[in-house]
Design a protein around this motif. Structure first.
Motif, mmCIF file in Angstrom:
data_model
loop_
_atom_site.group_PDB
_atom_site.id
_atom_site.type_symbol
_atom_site.label_atom_id
_atom_site.label_comp_id
_atom_site.label_asym_id
_atom_site.label_seq_id
_atom_site.Cartn_x
_atom_site.Cartn_y
_atom_site.Cartn_z
ATOM 1 N N GLN A 25 -9.276 3.854 -7.499
ATOM 2 C CA GLN A 25 -9.408 3.088 -6.263
ATOM 3 C C GLN A 25 -8.064 2.983 -5.553
ATOM 4 O OE1 GLN A 25 -11.222 -0.484 -8.030
ATOM 5 N NE2 GLN A 25 -13.096 -0.046 -6.876
ATOM 6 N N ILE A 26 -7.007 2.769 -6.307
ATOM 7 C CA ILE A 26 -5.663 2.715 -5.728
ATOM 8 C C ILE A 26 -5.312 4.058 -5.092
ATOM 9 C CG2 ILE A 26 -3.207 2.540 -6.282
ATOM 10 C CD1 ILE A 26 -4.003 0.470 -8.450
ATOM 11 N N GLU A 27 -5.603 5.141 -5.798
ATOM 12 C CA GLU A 27 -5.291 6.477 -5.271
ATOM 13 C C GLU A 27 -6.019 6.736 -3.958
ATOM 14 O OE1 GLU A 27 -5.304 11.166 -6.746
ATOM 15 O OE2 GLU A 27 -6.000 9.570 -8.085
ATOM 16 N N ARG A 28 -7.292 6.353 -3.879
ATOM 17 C CA ARG A 28 -8.042 6.538 -2.631
ATOM 18 C C ARG A 28 -7.482 5.651 -1.528
ATOM 19 N NH1 ARG A 28 -12.482 6.725 -6.216
ATOM 20 N NH2 ARG A 28 -12.950 4.517 -5.835
ATOM 21 N N GLY A 29 -7.118 4.430 -1.874
ATOM 22 C CA GLY A 29 -6.614 3.493 -0.870
ATOM 23 C C GLY A 29 -5.249 3.860 -0.340
ATOM 24 N N LEU A 30 -4.515 4.691 -1.092
ATOM 25 C CA LEU A 30 -3.175 5.110 -0.671
ATOM 26 C C LEU A 30 -3.117 6.631 -0.500
ATOM 27 C CD1 LEU A 30 -0.965 2.781 -2.924
ATOM 28 C CD2 LEU A 30 -1.556 2.487 -0.504
ATOM 29 N N SER A 31 -4.184 7.184 0.045
ATOM 30 C CA SER A 31 -4.258 8.624 0.253
ATOM 31 C C SER A 31 -3.396 9.040 1.442
ATOM 32 C CB SER A 31 -5.712 9.036 0.499
ATOM 33 O OG SER A 31 -5.781 10.348 1.004
ATOM 34 N N GLU A 32 -2.427 9.906 1.195
ATOM 35 C CA GLU A 32 -1.566 10.383 2.285
ATOM 36 C C GLU A 32 -2.327 11.316 3.218
ATOM 37 O OE1 GLU A 32 2.109 11.949 0.844
ATOM 38 O OE2 GLU A 32 2.694 10.068 -0.139
ATOM 39 N N GLN A 33 -3.394 11.931 2.725
ATOM 40 C CA GLN A 33 -4.212 12.772 3.599
ATOM 41 C C GLN A 33 -4.963 11.914 4.613
ATOM 42 O OE1 GLN A 33 -4.128 13.245 0.156
ATOM 43 N NE2 GLN A 33 -2.648 14.897 0.531
ATOM 44 N N ARG A 34 -5.357 10.731 4.179
ATOM 45 C CA ARG A 34 -6.109 9.840 5.057
ATOM 46 C C ARG A 34 -5.192 9.040 5.980
ATOM 47 N NH1 ARG A 34 -10.396 5.118 3.088
ATOM 48 N NH2 ARG A 34 -11.129 4.553 5.175
ATOM 49 N N TYR A 35 -4.024 8.671 5.477
ATOM 50 C CA TYR A 35 -3.105 7.806 6.230
ATOM 51 C C TYR A 35 -1.814 8.572 6.480
ATOM 52 C CZ TYR A 35 -6.413 4.280 4.610
ATOM 53 O OH TYR A 35 -7.559 3.571 4.330
ATOM 54 N N GLY A 36 -1.722 9.161 7.664
ATOM 55 C CA GLY A 36 -0.605 10.050 7.971
ATOM 56 C C GLY A 36 0.742 9.376 8.041
ATOM 57 N N ASP A 37 0.778 8.050 8.307
ATOM 58 C CA ASP A 37 2.047 7.340 8.387
ATOM 59 C C ASP A 37 2.550 6.888 7.019
ATOM 60 O OD1 ASP A 37 2.473 7.460 11.157
ATOM 61 O OD2 ASP A 37 1.118 5.780 11.514
ATOM 62 N N LEU A 38 1.715 7.017 6.003
ATOM 63 C CA LEU A 38 2.078 6.490 4.692
ATOM 64 C C LEU A 38 3.361 7.111 4.134
ATOM 65 C CD1 LEU A 38 1.382 4.513 2.477
ATOM 66 C CD2 LEU A 38 -0.274 6.156 1.571
ATOM 67 N N PRO A 39 3.593 8.421 4.238
ATOM 68 C CA PRO A 39 4.859 8.969 3.730
ATOM 69 C C PRO A 39 6.080 8.341 4.396
ATOM 70 C CG PRO A 39 3.281 10.736 4.082
ATOM 71 C CD PRO A 39 2.667 9.494 4.668
ATOM 72 N N ARG A 40 5.982 8.065 5.683
ATOM 73 C CA ARG A 40 7.115 7.434 6.382
ATOM 74 C C ARG A 40 7.360 6.023 5.855
ATOM 75 N NH1 ARG A 40 6.946 4.280 10.941
ATOM 76 N NH2 ARG A 40 4.819 4.956 11.456
ATOM 77 N N GLN A 100 9.515 -8.260 -9.116
ATOM 78 C CA GLN A 100 8.969 -7.629 -10.329
ATOM 79 C C GLN A 100 8.158 -8.630 -11.163
ATOM 80 O OE1 GLN A 100 11.923 -5.304 -12.456
ATOM 81 N NE2 GLN A 100 12.763 -4.471 -10.566
ATOM 82 N N ASP A 101 7.150 -9.193 -10.534
ATOM 83 C CA ASP A 101 6.260 -10.145 -11.204
ATOM 84 C C ASP A 101 4.909 -9.469 -11.415
ATOM 85 O OD1 ASP A 101 4.628 -12.185 -12.057
ATOM 86 O OD2 ASP A 101 5.299 -13.638 -10.560
ATOM 87 N N PRO A 102 4.561 -9.098 -12.644
ATOM 88 C CA PRO A 102 3.304 -8.383 -12.872
ATOM 89 C C PRO A 102 2.068 -9.247 -12.684
ATOM 90 C CG PRO A 102 4.348 -8.915 -14.965
ATOM 91 C CD PRO A 102 5.334 -9.283 -13.888
ATOM 92 N N ALA A 103 2.243 -10.554 -12.509
ATOM 93 C CA ALA A 103 1.098 -11.455 -12.319
ATOM 94 C C ALA A 103 0.675 -11.565 -10.862
ATOM 95 C CB ALA A 103 1.423 -12.844 -12.871
ATOM 96 N N VAL A 104 1.342 -10.828 -9.978
ATOM 97 C CA VAL A 104 0.985 -10.819 -8.552
ATOM 98 C C VAL A 104 0.877 -9.380 -8.095
ATOM 99 C CG1 VAL A 104 1.587 -11.618 -6.237
ATOM 100 C CG2 VAL A 104 2.368 -12.917 -8.229
ATOM 101 N N THR A 105 -0.208 -9.051 -7.395
ATOM 102 C CA THR A 105 -0.300 -7.711 -6.818
ATOM 103 C C THR A 105 -1.179 -7.744 -5.592
ATOM 104 O OG1 THR A 105 -0.439 -5.385 -7.450
ATOM 105 C CG2 THR A 105 -2.367 -6.748 -7.937
ATOM 106 N N VAL A 106 -1.090 -6.677 -4.798
ATOM 107 C CA VAL A 106 -2.000 -6.445 -3.674
ATOM 108 C C VAL A 106 -2.578 -5.049 -3.847
ATOM 109 C CG1 VAL A 106 -2.246 -6.229 -1.180
ATOM 110 C CG2 VAL A 106 -0.729 -7.977 -2.117
ATOM 111 N N LEU A 107 -3.900 -4.981 -3.934
ATOM 112 C CA LEU A 107 -4.599 -3.720 -4.145
ATOM 113 C C LEU A 107 -5.123 -3.169 -2.820
ATOM 114 C CD1 LEU A 107 -6.651 -4.735 -7.316
ATOM 115 C CD2 LEU A 107 -4.642 -3.243 -7.257
ATOM 116 N N PRO A 108 -5.076 -1.842 -2.622
ATOM 117 C CA PRO A 108 -5.488 -1.235 -1.348
ATOM 118 C C PRO A 108 -6.993 -1.031 -1.280
ATOM 119 C CG PRO A 108 -4.657 0.460 -2.790
ATOM 120 C CD PRO A 108 -4.500 -0.836 -3.540
#
Length: 328
Positions: A30-45, A174-182
């Motif tokens: 799910q993370i990989e799909r949510g952060l797909s560079e093919q889908r989101y062209g600005d993501l590499p920048r 670097q707190d592993p108890a907090v995250t934001v998922l795409p």
């Protein structure tokens, strides 16, 4: 660097929830799909801007004040501050905040601290609770929830820029108890029933089916868990709902704006108990506005210039209510 492994390792330690353990193997894909560079062209920048941030050692950080703040051992000089400011501006626009990166103040579009101040004394204390924040943006409120004592905070938001903004702080904290998922709430397992508190703030009016969203919220909560729901509302009695014929305050994806009395009935209908309205507030141009960190149009341009009690389309100006309710 966007690294979810510390979070996933921590989540894997919670073996009591069967639905959580069933979800865990699906999260990396799910993370990989949510952060797909093919889908989101600005993501590499955006990733490049994140990678450019300096590896300064963190002396301290603060999650319990208006601006989420980072502090180094040695104060930065003016050249370092200017360089850091330009690097962080590579992640424009910054919508939810504010933040302070080692002396660089990010004045975001929203004074999200004002919303937090309106609700924090009306919710069940977060100490030791597992919390979900839906549509969390860059994770500002996730950090505030952690600062209020939450044991675990998971934010979800499908916008990759906000994920990168979150990791610009996580790089240092670097707190592993907090995250934001795409991802969105529709990507969570059905009937997860894992969280003690779930926040849905600024989401309901973007959903084509408000009842489906309320049911999704209910099913993420443990029995007796608390929903904190903030949404646009209108004045009116039971049954009154505004369905904009076109845009609302220049937003094209606004579907339903209920009266508070109507929303209370909706919550009851899907099983919520102990429903309370803890705040009603008309959004001001001091709370939502353009800044150098969000240079696009904002609330001032969304209102009628001759009558700020109305949107540019002639509807009532944005008014927001905060509800709390308990899951059955």
């Amino acid at each position: 660097m966007i690294d979810y492994q510390p979070f996933l390792a921590q989540l894997a330690q919670d073996t009591e929830s069967k639905t959580l353990q069933q979800w865990l193997p699906a999260i990396p894909a799910q993370i990989e799909r949510g952060l797909s560079e093919q889908r989101y062209g600005d993501l590499p920048r955006w990733k490049e801007a994140l990678a450019s941030l300096p590896d300064w050692p963190l002396k301290n950080y603060a999650l319990d004040q208006a601006a989420i703040s980072l502090e180094t051992e040695t104060p930065l000089d003016s050249q370092q501050l200017d360089t850091l400011k330009q690097q962080l501006k590579g992640l424009h626009p910054w919508r939810k905040g504010p933040f302070n990166f080692f002396g660089v103040e990010i004045d975001t579009e929203w004074h999200s601290d004002w919303k937090w101040d309106r609700l924090k004394d009306h919710i069940t204390p977060l100490t030791g609770r597992k919390v979900l924040d839906i549509g969390c943006g860059s994770g500002y409120h996730c950090w505030r929830m952690r600062g209020a004592g939450a044991e675990l905070v998971i934010g979800i938001d499908p916008t990759p820029l906000f994920i990168v903004q979150f990791f610009s702080l996580q790089k240092y904290i670097q707190d592993p108890a907090v995250t934001v998922l795409p991802m969105g709430i529709e990507h969570l397992p059905e009937k997860l029933r894992y969280f003690d508190t779930v926040f849905s703030m600024g989401v309901l009016y973007h959903r084509r089916s408000p009842f489906d969203h309320l049911i999704e919220l209910r099913d993420t909560l443990k029995s007796g868990g608390e929903l904190v729901l903030e949404t646009l509302v209108i004045e009116g009695d039971i049954g009154e709902v505004l369905v904009p014929s076109g845009r609302y305050a220049k937003m094209g994806n606004v579907w339903f704006l209920p009266s508070c009395a109507t929303l209370e009935v909706w919550l009851q209908k899907v099983g919520f108990k102990d429903i309370n309205i803890v705040d009603i507030n008309t959004t001001s141009t001091a709370e939502q506005r353009s800044t150098e960190w969000m240079t696009f149009h904002s609330l001032e341009q969304f209102l009628d210039p001759e009558d700020q009690t109305k949107t540019i389309e002639g509807y009532p100006a944005p008014k927001r209510a905060i509800f709390t309710a308990k899951a059955p």
